[in-house]
Scaffold this motif. Structure first.
Motif, PDB file in Angstrom:
ATOM      1  N   VAL A  13       0.802  -1.222   0.000  1.00 35.41           N
ATOM      2  CA  VAL A  13       0.000   0.000   0.000  1.00 35.41           C
ATOM      3  C   VAL A  13       0.835   1.273   0.000  1.00 35.41           C
ATOM      4  O   VAL A  13       0.328   2.340  -0.337  1.00 35.41           O
ATOM      5  CB  VAL A  13      -1.003   0.033   1.181  1.00 35.41           C
ATOM      6  CG1 VAL A  13      -2.046  -1.058   1.012  1.00 35.41           C
ATOM      7  CG2 VAL A  13      -0.305  -0.094   2.518  1.00 35.41           C
ATOM      8  N   ASN A  14       2.125   1.134   0.379  1.00 31.63           N
ATOM      9  CA  ASN A  14       2.954   2.335   0.401  1.00 31.63           C
ATOM     10  C   ASN A  14       4.399   1.949   0.657  1.00 31.63           C
ATOM     11  O   ASN A  14       4.711   0.792   0.932  1.00 31.63           O
ATOM     12  CB  ASN A  14       2.474   3.312   1.473  1.00 31.63           C
ATOM     13  CG  ASN A  14       2.682   4.761   1.074  1.00 31.63           C
ATOM     14  OD1 ASN A  14       3.486   5.078   0.195  1.00 31.63           O
ATOM     15  ND2 ASN A  14       1.946   5.658   1.711  1.00 31.63           N
ATOM     16  N   THR A  15       5.245   2.966   0.577  1.00 32.35           N
ATOM     17  CA  THR A  15       6.644   2.789   0.954  1.00 32.35           C
ATOM     18  C   THR A  15       6.756   3.114   2.444  1.00 32.35           C
ATOM     19  O   THR A  15       5.832   3.681   3.039  1.00 32.35           O
ATOM     20  CB  THR A  15       7.547   3.734   0.145  1.00 32.35           C
ATOM     21  OG1 THR A  15       7.163   5.079   0.423  1.00 32.35           O
ATOM     22  CG2 THR A  15       7.428   3.455  -1.345  1.00 32.35           C
ATOM     23  N   HIS A  16       7.914   2.773   3.015  1.00 27.87           N
ATOM     24  CA  HIS A  16       8.158   3.102   4.424  1.00 27.87           C
ATOM     25  C   HIS A  16       9.613   3.536   4.539  1.00 27.87           C
ATOM     26  O   HIS A  16      10.525   2.728   4.351  1.00 27.87           O
ATOM     27  CB  HIS A  16       7.873   1.900   5.326  1.00 27.87           C
ATOM     28  CG  HIS A  16       8.017   2.197   6.775  1.00 27.87           C
ATOM     29  ND1 HIS A  16       7.023   2.805   7.510  1.00 27.87           N
ATOM     30  CD2 HIS A  16       9.045   1.997   7.634  1.00 27.87           C
ATOM     31  CE1 HIS A  16       7.421   2.949   8.755  1.00 27.87           C
ATOM     32  NE2 HIS A  16       8.648   2.478   8.854  1.00 27.87           N
ATOM     33  N   VAL A  22       8.729  -1.560   2.232  1.00 26.97           N
ATOM     34  CA  VAL A  22       7.345  -1.413   1.783  1.00 26.97           C
ATOM     35  C   VAL A  22       6.394  -1.747   2.926  1.00 26.97           C
ATOM     36  O   VAL A  22       6.722  -2.529   3.823  1.00 26.97           O
ATOM     37  CB  VAL A  22       7.040  -2.313   0.560  1.00 26.97           C
ATOM     38  CG1 VAL A  22       7.838  -1.854  -0.646  1.00 26.97           C
ATOM     39  CG2 VAL A  22       7.294  -3.776   0.854  1.00 26.97           C
ATOM     40  N   LYS A  23       5.223  -1.126   2.870  1.00 25.86           N
ATOM     41  CA  LYS A  23       4.171  -1.378   3.852  1.00 25.86           C
ATOM     42  C   LYS A  23       3.144  -2.276   3.178  1.00 25.86           C
ATOM     43  O   LYS A  23       2.567  -1.915   2.152  1.00 25.86           O
ATOM     44  CB  LYS A  23       3.533  -0.066   4.303  1.00 25.86           C
ATOM     45  CG  LYS A  23       2.573  -0.225   5.469  1.00 25.86           C
ATOM     46  CD  LYS A  23       1.905   1.084   5.848  1.00 25.86           C
ATOM     47  CE  LYS A  23       2.898   2.067   6.406  1.00 25.86           C
ATOM     48  NZ  LYS A  23       2.224   3.296   6.905  1.00 25.86           N
ATOM     49  N   MET A  73       8.485   2.398  -4.590  1.00 27.30           N
ATOM     50  CA  MET A  73       7.288   3.060  -5.119  1.00 27.30           C
ATOM     51  C   MET A  73       6.737   2.323  -6.341  1.00 27.30           C
ATOM     52  O   MET A  73       5.528   2.298  -6.560  1.00 27.30           O
ATOM     53  CB  MET A  73       7.607   4.516  -5.484  1.00 27.30           C
ATOM     54  CG  MET A  73       6.387   5.317  -5.869  1.00 27.30           C
ATOM     55  SD  MET A  73       5.132   5.394  -4.578  1.00 27.30           S
ATOM     56  CE  MET A  73       5.715   6.755  -3.628  1.00 27.30           C
ATOM     57  N   LYS A  76       4.047  -0.210  -5.397  1.00 30.24           N
ATOM     58  CA  LYS A  76       2.810   0.241  -4.763  1.00 30.24           C
ATOM     59  C   LYS A  76       1.596  -0.300  -5.522  1.00 30.24           C
ATOM     60  O   LYS A  76       1.563  -0.298  -6.744  1.00 30.24           O
ATOM     61  CB  LYS A  76       2.769   1.770  -4.705  1.00 30.24           C
ATOM     62  CG  LYS A  76       1.635   2.305  -3.863  1.00 30.24           C
ATOM     63  CD  LYS A  76       1.743   3.801  -3.687  1.00 30.24           C
ATOM     64  CE  LYS A  76       0.569   4.305  -2.872  1.00 30.24           C
ATOM     65  NZ  LYS A  76       0.627   5.739  -2.668  1.00 30.24           N
ATOM     66  N   ASN A  77       0.622  -0.793  -4.753  1.00 28.41           N
ATOM     67  CA  ASN A  77      -0.631  -1.384  -5.245  1.00 28.41           C
ATOM     68  C   ASN A  77      -0.474  -2.769  -5.866  1.00 28.41           C
ATOM     69  O   ASN A  77      -1.418  -3.295  -6.434  1.00 28.41           O
ATOM     70  CB  ASN A  77      -1.359  -0.440  -6.214  1.00 28.41           C
ATOM     71  CG  ASN A  77      -1.853   0.801  -5.506  1.00 28.41           C
ATOM     72  OD1 ASN A  77      -2.362   0.726  -4.396  1.00 28.41           O
ATOM     73  ND2 ASN A  77      -1.665   1.945  -6.132  1.00 28.41           N
TER      74      ASN A  77
END
Length: 162
Positions: A13-16, A22-23, A73, A76-77
């Motif tokens: 769902v996102n970077t961290h 990654v999250k 990134m 993501k998704n």
């Protein structure tokens, strides 16, 4: 019912941070269970999980080949999968996708329909059973009497209004 090799386990769902972590929104029982896998699959390609830690209901993971935020990134998704053969489930446990399409019968053996979907709610999962009519059945022991994954059969107790 044929079992699929890959199990959808979550979504990035996102970077961290800036180091490429990654999250992952976890769709399995818990982030701790997902953390136990050494290899994840993204677009059916194996990706080694170098490190992982639970964060709320998410998993923060460092993946091989992803060294900065720009590389992270790009993921993501993306859906993250696990290989069924890598999973060590407790006795009597199963993946929910393994019962989708199972025949659903009542205690007397009368056909109710087929399990079409499983809705997650805060109280419990709800089985969506489609037959001559649609039934919403809470996935709790009072209503789901037995689940035979091998033979694709679920026995339920129906009450009026279900």
């Amino acid at each position: 019912m044929e079992k699929q090799r890959f199990i959808e386990a979550g979504k990035i769902v996102n970077t961290h941070g800036v180091r490429g972590e990654v999250k992952i929104q976890v769709w399995l029982d818990s982030p701790e269970f997902m953390k136990s896998f050494k290899t994840l699959y993204i677009d059916e390609k194996p990706v080694k999980m170098l490190s992982a830690r639970p964060y709320k209901d998410m998993l923060i993971a460092s993946l091989e080949g992803i060294g900065d935020v720009n590389a992270a990134m790009c993921l993501k998704n993306k859906t993250v999968c696990i290989d069924r053969k890598d999973a060590r489930l407790p006795k009597g446990s199963y993946f929910l996708q393994d019962i989708i399409g199972a025949a659903v019968v009542d205690e007397a053996g009368n056909e109710v329909g087929r399990l079409a979907d499983i809705m997650e709610t805060p109280a419990s999962a709800i089985y969506v059973v489609k037959g001559e009519s649609e039934h919403l059945i809470p996935a709790v022991p009072e209503f789901v009497l037995s689940t035979d994954v091998k033979n694709g059969l679920i026995t339920v107790h129906l009450i009026e209004g279900m």
